[in-house]
Scaffold this active site. Structure first.
Site, PDB file in Angstrom:
ATOM      1  N   LYS A  17      54.810  27.142  -9.642  1.00  0.00           N
ATOM      2  CA  LYS A  17      53.403  26.820  -9.909  1.00  0.00           C
ATOM      3  C   LYS A  17      53.168  25.305  -9.916  1.00  0.00           C
ATOM      4  O   LYS A  17      54.123  24.520  -9.952  1.00  0.00           O
ATOM      5  CB  LYS A  17      52.999  27.475 -11.240  1.00  0.00           C
ATOM      6  N   TYR A  35      45.545  37.111  -7.661  1.00  0.00           N
ATOM      7  CA  TYR A  35      45.542  37.575  -9.052  1.00  0.00           C
ATOM      8  C   TYR A  35      44.427  38.594  -9.317  1.00  0.00           C
ATOM      9  O   TYR A  35      43.994  38.740 -10.471  1.00  0.00           O
ATOM     10  CB  TYR A  35      45.423  36.385 -10.000  1.00  0.00           C
ATOM     11  N   PHE A  82      41.612  35.443 -19.424  1.00  0.00           N
ATOM     12  CA  PHE A  82      42.281  34.222 -18.956  1.00  0.00           C
ATOM     13  C   PHE A  82      42.148  34.019 -17.441  1.00  0.00           C
ATOM     14  O   PHE A  82      42.696  33.065 -16.902  1.00  0.00           O
ATOM     15  CB  PHE A  82      43.761  34.226 -19.361  1.00  0.00           C
ATOM     16  N   ARG A 130      62.820  38.078 -12.712  1.00  0.00           N
ATOM     17  CA  ARG A 130      62.074  38.119 -13.988  1.00  0.00           C
ATOM     18  C   ARG A 130      62.976  37.641 -15.131  1.00  0.00           C
ATOM     19  O   ARG A 130      62.521  36.965 -16.047  1.00  0.00           O
ATOM     20  CB  ARG A 130      61.571  39.533 -14.282  1.00  0.00           C
ATOM     21  N   ARG A 173      61.280  29.282 -17.691  1.00  0.00           N
ATOM     22  CA  ARG A 173      60.098  28.954 -18.494  1.00  0.00           C
ATOM     23  C   ARG A 173      60.483  28.219 -19.782  1.00  0.00           C
ATOM     24  O   ARG A 173      59.773  27.301 -20.208  1.00  0.00           O
ATOM     25  CB  ARG A 173      59.292  30.217 -18.771  1.00  0.00           C
ATOM     26  N   ASN A 226      52.969  27.799 -16.810  1.00  0.00           N
ATOM     27  CA  ASN A 226      54.271  28.400 -17.144  1.00  0.00           C
ATOM     28  C   ASN A 226      55.255  28.431 -15.969  1.00  0.00           C
ATOM     29  O   ASN A 226      56.117  29.308 -15.881  1.00  0.00           O
ATOM     30  CB  ASN A 226      54.091  29.774 -17.801  1.00  0.00           C
ATOM     31  N   HIS A 258      55.872  32.155 -11.023  1.00  0.00           N
ATOM     32  CA  HIS A 258      55.404  33.540 -10.924  1.00  0.00           C
ATOM     33  C   HIS A 258      56.520  34.352 -10.287  1.00  0.00           C
ATOM     34  O   HIS A 258      57.227  33.856  -9.408  1.00  0.00           O
ATOM     35  CB  HIS A 258      54.160  33.650 -10.033  1.00  0.00           C
ATOM     36  N   GLU A 291      52.598  41.444  -2.457  1.00  0.00           N
ATOM     37  CA  GLU A 291      52.514  39.986  -2.652  1.00  0.00           C
ATOM     38  C   GLU A 291      53.190  39.218  -1.513  1.00  0.00           C
ATOM     39  O   GLU A 291      52.706  38.165  -1.101  1.00  0.00           O
ATOM     40  CB  GLU A 291      53.139  39.604  -3.995  1.00  0.00           C
TER      41      GLU A 291
HETATM   42  P1  RTP Z   1      53.181  35.958 -13.376  1.00  0.00           P
HETATM   43  O1  RTP Z   1      52.351  37.117 -12.907  1.00  0.00           O
HETATM   44  O2  RTP Z   1      52.509  34.619 -13.141  1.00  0.00           O
HETATM   45  O3  RTP Z   1      54.577  36.007 -12.860  1.00  0.00           O
HETATM   46  O4  RTP Z   1      53.336  36.041 -14.948  1.00  0.00           O
HETATM   47  P2  RTP Z   1      53.605  37.319 -15.843  1.00  0.00           P
HETATM   48  O5  RTP Z   1      53.828  38.532 -14.993  1.00  0.00           O
HETATM   49  O6  RTP Z   1      54.685  36.936 -16.794  1.00  0.00           O
HETATM   50  O7  RTP Z   1      52.246  37.427 -16.630  1.00  0.00           O
HETATM   51  P3  RTP Z   1      50.913  38.265 -16.253  1.00  0.00           P
HETATM   52  O8  RTP Z   1      50.595  39.148 -17.389  1.00  0.00           O
HETATM   53  O9  RTP Z   1      51.021  38.848 -14.887  1.00  0.00           O
HETATM   54  O10 RTP Z   1      49.817  37.098 -16.234  1.00  0.00           O
HETATM   55  C1  RTP Z   1      49.661  36.270 -15.116  1.00  0.00           C
HETATM   56  C2  RTP Z   1      49.541  34.837 -15.566  1.00  0.00           C
HETATM   57  O11 RTP Z   1      48.336  34.668 -16.294  1.00  0.00           O
HETATM   58  C3  RTP Z   1      48.534  33.727 -17.339  1.00  0.00           C
HETATM   59  N1  RTP Z   1      48.259  34.346 -18.631  1.00  0.00           N
HETATM   60  N2  RTP Z   1      47.582  33.747 -19.558  1.00  0.00           N
HETATM   61  N3  RTP Z   1      46.252  33.086 -21.970  1.00  0.00           N
HETATM   62  C4  RTP Z   1      46.838  34.279 -21.843  1.00  0.00           C
HETATM   63  O12 RTP Z   1      46.838  35.113 -22.713  1.00  0.00           O
HETATM   64  C5  RTP Z   1      47.525  34.579 -20.585  1.00  0.00           C
HETATM   65  N4  RTP Z   1      48.158  35.697 -20.310  1.00  0.00           N
HETATM   66  C6  RTP Z   1      48.624  35.539 -19.046  1.00  0.00           C
HETATM   67  C7  RTP Z   1      49.966  33.276 -17.293  1.00  0.00           C
HETATM   68  O13 RTP Z   1      50.034  32.038 -16.603  1.00  0.00           O
HETATM   69  C8  RTP Z   1      50.640  34.367 -16.514  1.00  0.00           C
HETATM   70  O14 RTP Z   1      51.778  33.871 -15.835  1.00  0.00           O
HETATM   71 MG    MG Z   2      52.483  39.128 -13.474  1.00  0.00          MG
END
Ligand code: RTP
Ligand code: MG
Length: 141
Positions: free
Chosen positions: A11, A51, A59, A87, A104, A114, A117, A128
């Protein structure tokens, strides 16, 4: 074990920090091969489309703004159980909760910025990967 491919994005925060190479080294040490890669400054449309599953989440706007704040490094990683392995290397979404030694924990600032992705399942990985790469841009290795 299943040979899989997964989509990884370094990112804007991690690209700005100049840790692309350090993150690639972690992929390689874990047995994940880079089989496609490109650096790109995403348009708002591209980030929103990528997304789209999070469209209704509170968010979403902050996430899109962050993802278009600078260039990202996008790659396809291939290896045994690549989705889960990546992951595990990434650590928890919130860096405060990420296990020691994860990407992270070491490079991320906040739940928004963070660092990386990674696809969350084989099915989403296929979608994706196709979002960013033509089949001719992903190499057999
Ligand atoms: P990613 O998709 O980026 O790999 O991250 P992830 O699976 O760990 O998290 P996901 O639930 O898919 O959320 C995508 C991205 O959105 C941001 N986020 N912000 N403020 C919040 O509560 C919140 N929750 C998620 C994060 O940057 C996350 O990577
Ligand atoms: Mg995700």
């Amino acid at each position: 074990m299943a040979l899989e491919r997964t989509l990884s994005i370094i990112k804007p925060d991690a690209v700005a920090k100049n840790v692309v190479g350090e993150i690639y080294a972690r992929f390689e040490k874990a047995g994940l091969k880079v089989v496609a890669a490109k650096m790109k400054h995403l348009s708002r449309k591209e980030a929103e489309g990528f997304y789209a599953v999070h469209r209704e989440r509170p968010f979403f706007n902050a996430l899109v703004e962050f993802m278009i704040s600078g260039p990202v490094m996008i790659q396809v990683l291939q290896g045994d159980n690549a989705v889960l392995k990546n992951r595990e290397l990434m650590g928890a979404t919130n860096p405060k909760e990420a296990a020691q030694g994860t990407i992270r924990a070491d490079f991320a600032e906040s739940i928004d910025a963070n660092a990386v992705h990674g696809s969350d399942a084989a099915e989403t990985a296929a979608v994706e990967i196709a979002y960013f790469f033509a089949t001719t841009e992903v190499f057999p290795r």
